[in-house]
Scaffold this motif. Structure first.
Motif, PDB file in Angstrom:
ATOM      1  N   LEU A  38      30.405  59.818 -16.939  1.00 52.45           N
ATOM      2  CA  LEU A  38      29.590  59.640 -15.732  1.00 52.45           C
ATOM      3  C   LEU A  38      30.044  58.414 -14.949  1.00 52.45           C
ATOM      4  N   MET A  42      25.409  55.626 -13.496  1.00 50.48           N
ATOM      5  CA  MET A  42      24.776  56.663 -14.319  1.00 50.48           C
ATOM      6  C   MET A  42      25.103  56.510 -15.797  1.00 50.48           C
ATOM      7  N   PHE A 100      17.939  65.701 -20.629  1.00 49.74           N
ATOM      8  CA  PHE A 100      17.730  65.996 -19.205  1.00 49.74           C
ATOM      9  C   PHE A 100      16.248  66.263 -18.969  1.00 49.74           C
ATOM     10  N   LEU A 131      18.747  61.676 -11.007  1.00 50.91           N
ATOM     11  CA  LEU A 131      20.196  61.827 -10.942  1.00 50.91           C
ATOM     12  C   LEU A 131      20.827  61.942 -12.327  1.00 50.91           C
ATOM     13  N   ASP A 134      19.994  65.237 -13.906  1.00 52.27           N
ATOM     14  CA  ASP A 134      20.881  66.272 -13.353  1.00 52.27           C
ATOM     15  C   ASP A 134      22.262  66.219 -14.005  1.00 52.27           C
ATOM     16  N   ALA A 135      22.777  65.001 -14.151  1.00 52.31           N
ATOM     17  CA  ALA A 135      24.132  64.823 -14.683  1.00 52.31           C
ATOM     18  C   ALA A 135      24.215  65.287 -16.143  1.00 52.31           C
ATOM     19  N   PHE A 137      22.380  67.571 -17.568  1.00 50.48           N
ATOM     20  CA  PHE A 137      22.295  69.038 -17.519  1.00 50.48           C
ATOM     21  C   PHE A 137      23.682  69.618 -17.210  1.00 50.48           C
ATOM     22  N   ALA A 138      24.338  69.076 -16.200  1.00 45.75           N
ATOM     23  CA  ALA A 138      25.660  69.574 -15.815  1.00 45.75           C
ATOM     24  C   ALA A 138      26.684  69.333 -16.933  1.00 45.75           C
ATOM     25  N   LEU A 139      26.603  68.153 -17.560  1.00 45.12           N
ATOM     26  CA  LEU A 139      27.526  67.815 -18.661  1.00 45.12           C
ATOM     27  C   LEU A 139      27.412  68.806 -19.812  1.00 45.12           C
TER      28      LEU A 139
END
Lengths: 355, 355
Positions: A38, A42, A100, A131, A134-135, A137-139
């Motif tokens: 990140l 973050m 998350f 933020l 979200d990060a 979750f995407a990871l």
């Protein structure tokens, strides 16, 4: 007098703490490497959330949670006859999704403390909580999809389904707080989404990565779903009667938040004088402008009524019922004997825990 | 005197509005069906966000945005020789991720208006903005992964990478607002993440779903990345000098938010008296307790200095430079001639738009 032999001697010899520790030991380095991807700030905010640094950025070794999910994901790989290590990306992906949801839920619920520490939105502000959630979750998806195999694609699909249910469950939880009455059925559905789905995914994802067919994966999910419901029933008990020292939450935590948790809903459904009195009190509380300033005694009185109406006992029994269904589900498939014993021992641990 | 013939006559005959309309027409029903999967009240909140209902829940037909991304995703499928329809799930997934980011960014940035309407957090509260954003993100993955093909897995991986960059870009954008100086390079990197990555994904996702190899997909991504940078440069110009009637934002919108957008950063980097004076003013503004109450004239004076220092002209040129690089990238691959003309026309549209 002879001692009674245990029904399943294998279960008694399982060291649950060692299982949880193995999950932590194998998953944490991969989790840390993922978080290092990140961009600032973050990476720092996430490291604070996981307890690896304190609010000033100094290395710390805070309580990172029970880590039941990583332990389950590794066992899940072994359930399919694969090495425990095959489950690691699954363990990490599930932990990322779990965290998350913690980051976002703490902000939505206004919770200021988790695991004895200030929550991320309290320390780093709401924008960072959104933020970094979200990060993570995407990871989680990135970590699985970059494996690039068909199995990883199937694992990602199961994780996505679980995440959607998790979000549905949080939506239901929030909307129930504003409603006067919620049925036991609605509450169980919400808890199945909010807690059952991701635990179910944890118990199947390692097996899927290890090449399990859908029948084994679905059976493991069923075990995980009911284990999740047992887990949440215990959580609901701890949310009212838990020891703040052990849980890291305020006294009467769920009552302060007007949570329509199982003990409350069951008590309101039970009928009888205590149930009726509880209903009147909570209806008045919902309109009270002074709720924020309620004393310990006022919350204690509500907890007393919930217990008197049978909500505490019903929820304890529900935990045991779901525990039994979870264990029963495992009978539908062939499993290595040590894996069956370990899954059973973990289920036992979930219903007797104090935090 | 004879009129000069257009360099590429095909481009002049492309009807960009028809292309955008096709994207909307094909994507919207699938998008609505996806949103219908959400549990209440998330379905309603999402429908409000997309402009399908008003704040009271009555059917409405509000401006749903330019819909450049769905148009690109359908063209993308045709670029790989597949029917435009093959790109539909990709178009919808990209729109879902785009709108996930709008819901969260509006909340983080405190933006109260979007497309002439109150933003979701303003109407339905911060918790719903967080939750529905999360749900749209999860839906995007669900929609792609349930296709179940190898191509869909590759498409999901590209979408996940783009989403991670999008989140990185928002993190950089927020952190830059608190810094006194940001270099042009840092600003371009942030805009590449925040806008370039998802546009790049839109232009490649249809092709990937249509079976394109990595070389074609990467080339389309390169076009999309530079198109995104051109798009954002124009957005940055509109964020300061745009007509509020057309953009649906406040006058001097980006200045009110202290955005370190390209015109500002380029002006500060330029040197000279206007650049120096601007630097002093913005440094004083950062410490001012009265910033919230600044008049139209005070913002106009800052915009004037940005223009005088050359920030406006530099950004216009940057939009044209990125536009040229985008078109140039397409020369690296074979494409159906009408697709090349349409991608070129869409790039032209992006740099001349007024909203």
């Amino acid at each position: 007098m002879p001692t009674v032999p245990p029904v399943n001697p294998a279960v008694d010899t399982v060291d649950v703490n060692a299982l949880l520790e193995r999950g932590r030991t194998l998953a944490t380095p991969v989790l840390r490497a993922a978080v290092d991807r990140l961009v600032p700030p973050m990476d720092t905010v996430a490291a604070y959330h996981f307890g690896w640094i304190d609010a000033e950025g100094r290395p710390s070794d805070a309580d990172g949670g029970k880590a039941v999910r990583p332990a389950l994901a590794l066992l899940s790989a072994e359930a399919a006859g694969a090495p425990a290590e095959t489950g690691i990306p699954g363990a990490v992906a599930v932990e990322l999704v779990h965290n998350f949801s913690l980051l976002h839920d703490d902000l939505m619920d206004g919770d200021e403390q988790r695991r004895h520490r200030d929550t991320v939105w309290k320390v780093h502000g709401p924008a960072q909580a959104i933020l970094v959630g979200d990060a993570l979750f995407a990871l989680a998806n990135e970590l699985l999809l970059e494996i690039g195999t068909v199995e990883a694609g199937r694992a990602t699909r199961r994780l996505t389904t679980a995440t959607r249910k998790l979000i549905d469950g949080q939506a239901q939880d929030i909307s129930y707080e504003h409603r006067e009455r919620v049925t036991v059925q609605e509450c169980l559905e919400m808890e199945g989404n909010k807690t059952g789905a991701l635990l179910a995914c944890a118990v199947s994802i390692g097996a899927v990565l290890g090449g399990a067919d859908d029948r084994l994966a679905d059976t493991l999910e069923s075990y995980g779903h009911h284990l999740g419901l047992a887990f949440q029933a215990v959580d609901d008990l701890l949310g009212i009667w838990g020891d703040p020292e052990a849980t890291g939450k305020q006294t009467w935590s769920d009552l302060r938040q007007r949570k329509k948790s199982l003990p409350v809903v069951a008590a309101l459904d039970a009928g009888g004088p205590a149930s009726k009195r509880l209903g009147e009190l909570l209806a008045a509380d919902a309109k009270s402008s002074d709720f924020e300033n309620f004393s310990e005694e006022e919350f204690a009185a509500r907890a007393e009524l919930i217990e008197e109406a049978g909500g505490r006992e019903w929820t304890s029994q529900e935990a045991r019922r779901q525990h039994a269904v979870a264990i029963e589900a495992l009978n539908g498939v062939e499993l290595p004997e040590h894996v069956r014993a370990q899954l059973t021992a973990l289920a036992d641990f979930v219903v007797v825990r104090k935090r």
